[in-house]
Design a protein around this motif. Structure first.
Motif, PDB file in Angstrom:
ATOM      1  N   ALA A  40       0.822  -1.212   0.000  1.00 44.23           N
ATOM      2  CA  ALA A  40       0.000   0.000   0.000  1.00 44.23           C
ATOM      3  C   ALA A  40       0.857   1.264   0.000  1.00 44.23           C
ATOM      4  N   LEU A  41       1.974   1.232   0.729  1.00 39.47           N
ATOM      5  CA  LEU A  41       2.822   2.419   0.846  1.00 39.47           C
ATOM      6  C   LEU A  41       3.961   2.439  -0.172  1.00 39.47           C
ATOM      7  N   ARG A  42       4.056   1.345  -0.969  1.00 43.97           N
ATOM      8  CA  ARG A  42       5.086   1.208  -1.994  1.00 43.97           C
ATOM      9  C   ARG A  42       6.491   1.326  -1.410  1.00 43.97           C
ATOM     10  N   VAL A  43       6.747   0.525  -0.359  1.00 41.62           N
ATOM     11  CA  VAL A  43       8.061   0.469   0.270  1.00 41.62           C
ATOM     12  C   VAL A  43       8.472  -0.989   0.403  1.00 41.62           C
ATOM     13  N   ASN A  44       9.693  -1.198   0.791  1.00 43.52           N
ATOM     14  CA  ASN A  44      10.228  -2.537   0.973  1.00 43.52           C
ATOM     15  C   ASN A  44       9.624  -3.178   2.218  1.00 43.52           C
ATOM     16  N   GLU A  45       9.333  -4.452   2.128  1.00 42.19           N
ATOM     17  CA  GLU A  45       8.739  -5.172   3.260  1.00 42.19           C
ATOM     18  C   GLU A  45       9.686  -5.196   4.470  1.00 42.19           C
ATOM     19  N   ARG A  46      10.982  -5.241   4.198  1.00 42.35           N
ATOM     20  CA  ARG A  46      11.958  -5.233   5.305  1.00 42.35           C
ATOM     21  C   ARG A  46      11.904  -3.917   6.073  1.00 42.35           C
ATOM     22  N   SER A  47      11.668  -2.814   5.365  1.00 38.52           N
ATOM     23  CA  SER A  47      11.535  -1.527   6.046  1.00 38.52           C
ATOM     24  C   SER A  47      10.330  -1.547   6.966  1.00 38.52           C
ATOM     25  N   VAL A  48       9.231  -2.113   6.473  1.00 41.61           N
ATOM     26  CA  VAL A  48       8.010  -2.187   7.282  1.00 41.61           C
ATOM     27  C   VAL A  48       8.252  -3.036   8.526  1.00 41.61           C
ATOM     28  N   GLU A  49       9.003  -4.128   8.388  1.00 46.66           N
ATOM     29  CA  GLU A  49       9.322  -4.973   9.555  1.00 46.66           C
ATOM     30  C   GLU A  49      10.069  -4.162  10.607  1.00 46.66           C
ATOM     31  N   GLY A  50      11.050  -3.377  10.164  1.00 45.29           N
ATOM     32  CA  GLY A  50      11.823  -2.549  11.101  1.00 45.29           C
ATOM     33  C   GLY A  50      10.951  -1.493  11.761  1.00 45.29           C
TER      34      GLY A  50
END
Length: 179
Positions: A40-50
């Protein structure tokens, strides 16, 4: 995060990234999965995990921007004082010769302002304020250029001419190999 050419995010860029992280927090509160938030935010999944980990540990404050990592540690007033002290020279600060090295400037900054820089950070600070790298010429203080020129013109040709000429067309000083 590293950027090419040593750049980084501007204040506006940091504000945009912070808004994205805050949108991610809203989605965390709705219990959305990391994959959905990242898409939805068009970012990397790893960033979201952090971000989720930081949000769990410290709440919304955990995802807020911490400001510019390269903010100056010396004020303009301190920079002006540093420049005056550098112009006084190393002898005035207890070193035995008139060479400013990065290590010495780093030490001087620590003594004057109780701020610790790395040698590389010291170079960046100096360069940012118009100082340049210079290599001192390696010459004896007592050197007399006129005497050196005279020696080259008069003495050196005699020294060169007095060398023993080579025998048998050989330029070696060793005995010829017997056959």
């Amino acid at each position: 995060m590293r950027y090419a050419q040593g750049g980084g995010l501007t204040d506006a860029g940091r504000a945009v990234r912070e808004r994205i992280r805050l949108q991610a927090v809203e989605r965390f509160e709705r219990d959305e999965k990391n994959r959905q938030v990242a898409a939805a935010l068009r970012v990397n999944e790893r960033s979201v995990e952090g971000w989720r980990r930081q949000w769990r540990e410290r709440g919304e404050a955990g995802v807020l921007s911490k400001g510019s990592p390269g903010r100056p540690r010396l004020s303009e007033k301190q920079i002006a004082k540093l420049e005056r002290e550098l112009e006084r020279g190393p002898l005035a600060h207890g070193w035995v010769d008139q060479r400013w090295t990065l290590a010495r400037v780093k030490t001087l900054i620590g003594r004057l302002f109780h701020v610790s820089y790395t040698v590389e950070g010291t170079w960046r600070l100096l360069k940012r304020h118009g100082w340049s790298w210079q290599q001192p010429a390696r010459r004896a203080i007592e050197r007399d250029d006129d005497a050196v020129d005279l020696w080259k013109k008069e003495v050196w040709p005699r020294v060169r001419a007095s060398r023993r000429p080579a025998t048998d067309g050989s330029s070696s000083r060793t005995r010829p190999v017997s056959r």
